[in-house]
Design an enzyme around this catalytic site. Structure first.
Site, PDB file in Angstrom:
ATOM      1  N   ASN A  17     -32.509  18.360  92.338  1.00 27.26           N
ATOM      2  CA  ASN A  17     -33.193  19.929  91.908  1.00 27.26           C
ATOM      3  C   ASN A  17     -34.691  18.904  90.812  1.00 27.26           C
ATOM      4  O   ASN A  17     -34.204  18.764  89.888  1.00 27.26           O
ATOM      5  CB  ASN A  17     -33.168  21.138  91.599  1.00 27.26           C
ATOM      6  CG  ASN A  17     -33.976  21.813  91.046  1.00 27.26           C
ATOM      7  OD1 ASN A  17     -34.876  21.710  91.586  1.00 27.26           O
ATOM      8  ND2 ASN A  17     -33.802  22.694  89.854  1.00 27.26           N
ATOM      9  N   TRP A  18     -35.645  18.797  91.448  1.00 29.46           N
ATOM     10  CA  TRP A  18     -36.478  17.877  90.838  1.00 29.46           C
ATOM     11  C   TRP A  18     -37.326  18.834  90.030  1.00 29.46           C
ATOM     12  O   TRP A  18     -38.516  18.649  89.378  1.00 29.46           O
ATOM     13  CB  TRP A  18     -37.781  16.981  91.437  1.00 29.46           C
ATOM     14  CG  TRP A  18     -36.731  15.340  92.105  1.00 29.46           C
ATOM     15  CD1 TRP A  18     -35.704  15.462  92.305  1.00 29.46           C
ATOM     16  CD2 TRP A  18     -37.023  14.581  93.413  1.00 29.46           C
ATOM     17  NE1 TRP A  18     -35.573  14.328  93.266  1.00 29.46           N
ATOM     18  CE2 TRP A  18     -36.480  14.022  93.557  1.00 29.46           C
ATOM     19  CE3 TRP A  18     -38.630  15.071  93.732  1.00 29.46           C
ATOM     20  CZ2 TRP A  18     -36.884  12.971  94.336  1.00 29.46           C
ATOM     21  CZ3 TRP A  18     -39.125  13.847  94.923  1.00 29.46           C
ATOM     22  CH2 TRP A  18     -38.155  12.341  94.832  1.00 29.46           C
ATOM     23  N   HIS A  54     -32.859  30.695  90.546  1.00 31.63           N
ATOM     24  CA  HIS A  54     -32.860  29.418  89.852  1.00 31.63           C
ATOM     25  C   HIS A  54     -32.750  29.764  88.240  1.00 31.63           C
ATOM     26  O   HIS A  54     -33.771  30.963  88.571  1.00 31.63           O
ATOM     27  CB  HIS A  54     -33.333  27.858  90.036  1.00 31.63           C
ATOM     28  CG  HIS A  54     -33.146  26.611  88.831  1.00 31.63           C
ATOM     29  ND1 HIS A  54     -33.422  27.203  87.657  1.00 31.63           N
ATOM     30  CD2 HIS A  54     -32.186  26.030  89.822  1.00 31.63           C
ATOM     31  CE1 HIS A  54     -33.065  26.195  86.887  1.00 31.63           C
ATOM     32  NE2 HIS A  54     -32.259  24.960  87.923  1.00 31.63           N
ATOM     33  N   GLU A 103     -34.232  29.033  85.904  1.00 29.99           N
ATOM     34  CA  GLU A 103     -35.730  28.979  85.470  1.00 29.99           C
ATOM     35  C   GLU A 103     -37.133  29.936  86.224  1.00 29.99           C
ATOM     36  O   GLU A 103     -37.447  29.965  85.165  1.00 29.99           O
ATOM     37  CB  GLU A 103     -36.520  27.393  85.594  1.00 29.99           C
ATOM     38  CG  GLU A 103     -35.507  26.260  84.303  1.00 29.99           C
ATOM     39  CD  GLU A 103     -34.761  25.251  85.077  1.00 29.99           C
ATOM     40  OE1 GLU A 103     -35.576  24.801  85.932  1.00 29.99           O
ATOM     41  OE2 GLU A 103     -34.375  24.719  84.486  1.00 29.99           O
ATOM     42  N   GLU A 162     -24.112  28.142  88.348  1.00 31.74           N
ATOM     43  CA  GLU A 162     -25.203  27.033  87.908  1.00 31.74           C
ATOM     44  C   GLU A 162     -25.241  28.102  86.068  1.00 31.74           C
ATOM     45  O   GLU A 162     -25.852  28.441  85.746  1.00 31.74           O
ATOM     46  CB  GLU A 162     -26.488  27.171  87.500  1.00 31.74           C
ATOM     47  CG  GLU A 162     -27.159  26.571  88.397  1.00 31.74           C
ATOM     48  CD  GLU A 162     -28.408  25.373  88.671  1.00 31.74           C
ATOM     49  OE1 GLU A 162     -27.727  24.089  88.895  1.00 31.74           O
ATOM     50  OE2 GLU A 162     -28.950  25.785  88.497  1.00 31.74           O
ATOM     51  N   GLY A 222     -29.729  21.114  81.595  1.00 30.42           N
ATOM     52  CA  GLY A 222     -30.846  20.666  80.942  1.00 30.42           C
ATOM     53  C   GLY A 222     -30.644  20.533  79.450  1.00 30.42           C
ATOM     54  O   GLY A 222     -31.679  20.098  78.321  1.00 30.42           O
ATOM     55  N   SER A 239     -26.229  20.048  83.908  1.00 36.72           N
ATOM     56  CA  SER A 239     -26.078  18.393  83.150  1.00 36.72           C
ATOM     57  C   SER A 239     -24.708  17.964  84.247  1.00 36.72           C
ATOM     58  O   SER A 239     -24.253  16.825  83.570  1.00 36.72           O
ATOM     59  CB  SER A 239     -26.078  18.805  81.479  1.00 36.72           C
ATOM     60  OG  SER A 239     -26.963  19.283  80.770  1.00 36.72           O
ATOM     61  N   GLY A 277     -31.987  16.883  86.108  1.00 40.78           N
ATOM     62  CA  GLY A 277     -32.544  15.705  85.361  1.00 40.78           C
ATOM     63  C   GLY A 277     -31.729  14.513  85.877  1.00 40.78           C
ATOM     64  O   GLY A 277     -32.662  12.774  86.316  1.00 40.78           O
TER      65      GLY A 277
HETATM   66  C1  PEP Z   1     -31.226  22.676  87.565  1.00 43.86           C
HETATM   67  O1  PEP Z   1     -32.102  22.266  87.348  1.00 43.86           O
HETATM   68  O2  PEP Z   1     -30.338  23.116  88.813  1.00 43.86           O
HETATM   69  C2  PEP Z   1     -29.444  21.282  87.087  1.00 43.86           C
HETATM   70  C3  PEP Z   1     -28.404  22.204  86.789  1.00 43.86           C
HETATM   71  O3  PEP Z   1     -30.377  21.148  85.078  1.00 43.86           O
HETATM   72  P1  PEP Z   1     -29.971  19.706  84.635  1.00 43.86           P
HETATM   73  O4  PEP Z   1     -29.140  19.167  85.686  1.00 43.86           O
HETATM   74  O5  PEP Z   1     -30.448  18.763  84.622  1.00 43.86           O
HETATM   75  O6  PEP Z   1     -28.672  20.376  84.173  1.00 43.86           O
END
Ligand code: PEP
Length: 255
Positions: free
Chosen positions: A13-14, A98, A100, A170, A176, A216, A238
């Site tokens: 996931n960019w 998501h 966010e 998640e 993040g 993460s 990330g």
């Molecule tokens: C995500 O954005 O879905 C995610 C898991 O981000 P990160 O790996 O950076 O925690």
């Protein structure tokens, strides 16, 4: 439970990163590194990068996805993109719900459900995100919360369409932040989600569903997280912006 019945999917996931030219360059770098992977490899990129991503990934084992889609086919929804539009471009996957989107853009369980149904109706594969905040975990309501998010998101989705749904667990506190859930925490909640899917549909649908962990995940912890029986892959933020790191995670899912 036989994990080999399920497709392992490592999806990037960019988020709001990379321009179209940077997209082309990063996918060209990734292609040889992930070629021949046993798991499915997906990159979900910003809308404006989709065209470049589709072209760069052509003929490779990388599937391309968007990071969201609207629930209407068209209309007065300034700034939004519909599932119909994504499908016509050749996009295969879309992330829905998501944290966010929920946190910054007013996404609710009800709108997540509408978006899931719209995406499935166009034949897109949905990566549905669920997960608790730190406060909710500390309150001890993680299981109820992810069960509720899963049930509402899948309301009105047939068992047939559920075959095109991937669920990403998640935990919001791990996204993040560099704080990863332990593999036991990831396993526990992924197993709870699978149980909920079995209750909604059937044990067979639940057994076949890919349930990812996201938060993460990186080149160092992927092996341990992906070794768990109910963790069928990862949604990676990330670390999906670095070709080498992403390819190490893909290799960890091959084991
Ligand atoms: C995500 O954005 O879905 C995610 C898991 O981000 P990160 O790996 O950076 O925690």
């Amino acid at each position: 439970m036989d994990k080999t019945k399920r497709a392992a999917i490592i999806a990037g996931n960019w988020k709001m990163n990379k321009t179209p030219s940077e997209t082309t360059a990063l996918i060209q770098e990734m292609k040889p590194l992930v070629a021949g992977a046993d798991c499915k490899v997906v990159l979900c990129v910003p809308f404006v990068d989709l065209d470049a991503a589709l072209k760069a990934a052509e003929g490779s084992n990388i599937g391309i996805g968007a990071e969201n889609c609207h629930f209407e086919k068209s209309g007065a929804f300034t700034g939004e993109v519909s599932a119909v539009m994504l499908k016509e471009m050749g996009v295969e996957y879309v992330i829905i719900g998501h944290s966010e989107r929920r946190q910054y853009f007013g996404e609710t369980d009800v709108t997540v459900n509408k978006r899931v149904k719209a995406a499935l109706a166009e034949g897109l594969k949905v990566i549905l995100c669920v997960g608790e905040t730190l406060e909710q975990r500390e309150q001890g309501i993680t299981a109820e919360l992810v069960a509720m998010q899963t049930k509402i998101a899948l309301l009105g989705v047939s068992a047939e369409d559920a075959a095109n749904v991937i669920i990403a667990y998640e935990p919001v506190w791990a996204i993040g932040t560099g704080k990863t859930a332990t593999s036991d925490q990831a396993e526990e909640v992924c197993a709870i989600i699978r149980k909920v899917v079995a209750e909604i549909y059937s044990p067979a649908v639940a057994d076949a569903m890919t349930i990812q962990y996201g938060g993460s995940m990186n080149a160092k912890n992927a092996d341990e997280l992906l070794s768990k029986v109910n963790v069928d892959g990862g949604l990676i933020g990330g670390a999906s912006l670095k070709a080498e790191d992403f390819s190490i995670i893909v290799k960890a899912a091959n084991k």
